[in-house]
Write an enzyme that holds these catalytic residues in place. Structure first.
Site, mmCIF file in Angstrom:
data_model
loop_
_atom_site.group_PDB
_atom_site.id
_atom_site.type_symbol
_atom_site.label_atom_id
_atom_site.label_comp_id
_atom_site.label_asym_id
_atom_site.label_seq_id
_atom_site.Cartn_x
_atom_site.Cartn_y
_atom_site.Cartn_z
ATOM 1 C CE LYS A 32 -2.229 1.727 3.585
ATOM 2 N NZ LYS A 32 -2.456 3.051 3.967
ATOM 3 C CG LEU A 60 -2.869 8.667 -4.061
ATOM 4 C CD1 LEU A 60 -2.810 9.043 -5.401
ATOM 5 C CD2 LEU A 60 -2.089 8.929 -3.363
ATOM 6 C CE LYS A 61 -8.124 7.201 3.693
ATOM 7 N NZ LYS A 61 -6.740 6.259 3.763
ATOM 8 C CG LEU A 62 -8.741 10.644 -6.137
ATOM 9 C CD1 LEU A 62 -7.035 10.155 -6.195
ATOM 10 C CD2 LEU A 62 -8.798 11.054 -8.267
ATOM 11 C CG ASP A 64 -11.642 17.908 -6.439
ATOM 12 O OD1 ASP A 64 -12.593 18.577 -6.983
ATOM 13 O OD2 ASP A 64 -10.664 18.422 -6.518
ATOM 14 C CB ILE A 65 -16.613 18.276 -9.470
ATOM 15 C CG1 ILE A 65 -15.590 18.161 -10.326
ATOM 16 C CG2 ILE A 65 -17.044 19.429 -8.188
ATOM 17 C CD1 ILE A 65 -14.807 19.782 -11.320
ATOM 18 N N PRO A 66 -16.406 15.757 -9.999
ATOM 19 C CG PRO A 66 -18.890 14.543 -9.901
ATOM 20 C CD PRO A 66 -18.377 15.246 -9.343
ATOM 21 C CG ASN A 67 -14.156 16.672 -16.084
ATOM 22 O OD1 ASN A 67 -14.756 15.805 -17.058
ATOM 23 N ND2 ASN A 67 -13.784 18.108 -15.992
ATOM 24 C CB THR A 68 -11.540 17.090 -10.901
ATOM 25 O OG1 THR A 68 -12.053 17.810 -11.349
ATOM 26 C CG2 THR A 68 -10.546 17.281 -10.080
ATOM 27 C CB THR A 119 -11.202 4.628 11.950
ATOM 28 O OG1 THR A 119 -10.208 4.751 11.629
ATOM 29 C CG2 THR A 119 -11.633 3.400 11.606
ATOM 30 N NE ARG A 181 -1.471 -1.707 15.992
ATOM 31 C CZ ARG A 181 -1.522 -1.967 14.817
ATOM 32 N NH1 ARG A 181 -1.854 -2.330 13.112
ATOM 33 N NH2 ARG A 181 -1.041 -0.994 14.449
ATOM 34 N N GLY A 210 0.302 -2.502 8.984
ATOM 35 C CA GLY A 210 1.797 -1.272 8.892
ATOM 36 C C GLY A 210 2.932 -2.156 9.545
ATOM 37 N NE ARG A 211 1.255 2.311 13.205
ATOM 38 C CZ ARG A 211 0.429 2.775 13.638
ATOM 39 N NH1 ARG A 211 0.601 3.539 14.556
ATOM 40 N NH2 ARG A 211 -0.989 2.635 13.976
HETATM 41 O O1 C5P Z 1 0.172 0.675 10.914
HETATM 42 P P1 C5P Z 1 -1.000 -0.099 11.231
HETATM 43 O O2 C5P Z 1 -1.043 -1.557 10.704
HETATM 44 O O3 C5P Z 1 -1.707 0.206 11.988
HETATM 45 O O4 C5P Z 1 -1.402 0.468 9.790
HETATM 46 C C1 C5P Z 1 -2.456 0.512 8.731
HETATM 47 C C2 C5P Z 1 -3.183 1.456 8.193
HETATM 48 O O5 C5P Z 1 -3.814 1.550 7.087
HETATM 49 C C3 C5P Z 1 -2.227 2.861 8.288
HETATM 50 O O6 C5P Z 1 -1.675 2.904 7.440
HETATM 51 C C4 C5P Z 1 -2.898 3.570 8.056
HETATM 52 O O7 C5P Z 1 -3.104 4.810 7.168
HETATM 53 C C5 C5P Z 1 -4.578 2.937 7.636
HETATM 54 N N1 C5P Z 1 -5.942 3.264 7.834
HETATM 55 C C6 C5P Z 1 -6.410 2.807 9.473
HETATM 56 N N2 C5P Z 1 -7.763 2.927 9.087
HETATM 57 C C7 C5P Z 1 -8.472 3.107 8.196
HETATM 58 C C8 C5P Z 1 -7.615 3.340 7.090
HETATM 59 C C9 C5P Z 1 -6.629 3.559 6.973
HETATM 60 O O8 C5P Z 1 -5.249 2.311 9.613
HETATM 61 N N3 C5P Z 1 -9.267 3.295 8.719
#
Ligand code: C5P
Length: 232
Positions: A32, A60-62, A64-68, A119, A181, A210-211
């Protein structure tokens, strides 16, 4: 595409990202790429990671207006990403424009996923700042249905919501779930979490991790553990 573990490469530079990805000499994780890395390095980072053989979720979670959004999605589609996303709050015409923009001349396109309510937004801030008074779980489910009716492929949601989303929108409507986790790991700033095995049981299609992988002493082992718990 079936169930998979998507590794959130939340790094600030290409250098850090490649130092991390270089560790994966066997199976190439689905990656990602979020706003931080994309805005730091530009579209070239997408091409480079793709050229190394990774699938890419461009987050990137766009909105904006539909055309853009349609035109921006055409650019992202030409980068050959596998999944990308937008805010369902942009409404049906924007989501339909996005799908049009994403669709390549041969009819193929990346999967398109909607973000519902972030969230980080709770009931109180939603009521106060955007004047939405309904219970937030109903709002999320309404956005999911709207995204499905617009032709999208799924939503990002908590693994705790994945079962309900499948009940409401069908088993083929994809759920991509962060907040994962290990049972013996640090929760960090995530509040509502599940293990990869629990996310599998409840029916998540993709987990975004992620982490627990990027900050692990042995990231490859942590990734393989996620895959073993979630995919196998
Ligand atoms: O490090 P961690 O496992 O918490 O990363 C989770 C990833 O998912 C991050 O890139 C975070 O921005 C993304 N994310 C999230 N909760 C959301 C949407 C996206 O944790 N509701």
């Amino acid at each position: 595409m079936g169930k998979d573990v998507i590794v959130a490469c939340d790094f600030a530079s290409a250098k850090q990202t490649f130092e991390f990805l270089d560790k994966f000499t066997g199976r190439k994780p689905f990656v990602k790429i979020g706003m931080e890395l994309f805005y730091a390095e530009g579209p070239e980072i997408v091409r480079q990671i793709k050229a190394r053989g990774h699938k890419i979720f461009l987050d990137l979670k766009l909105h904006d207006i539909p055309n853009t959004v349609k035109k921006a999605m055409a650019v992202l589609s030409s980068l050959d990403v596998d999944i990308t996303n937008l805010h369902a709050a942009g409404t049906t015409p924007m989501m339909q424009g996005a799908l049009e923009g994403l669709t390549r001349p041969d009819g193929s396109r990346p999967l398109l996923i909607a973000v519902t309510q972030l969230t980080s937004t709770d009931q109180e801030t939603m009521e106060r700042d955007i004047l939405i008074k309904e219970p937030i779980d109903q709002v999320v489910m309404h956005y999911a249905k709207t995204a499905k009716n617009a032709g999208l492929d799924g939503i990002v949601c908590s693994p705790l919501e994945a079962g309900k989303v499948h009940e409401t929108c069908g088993s083929k409507f994809l759920t991509i779930t962060p907040g994962v986790r290990f049972a013996d790991g640090d929760v960090g700033d995530q509040k509502r979490v599940m293990t990869p095995a629990q996310a599998k049981q409840i029916g998540s299609d993709y987990i975004v991790v992620g982490r627990p992988i990027t900050a692990a002493a042995d990231p490859v082992a942590a990734y393989e553990r996620c895959v073993a718990e979630f995919c196998d």
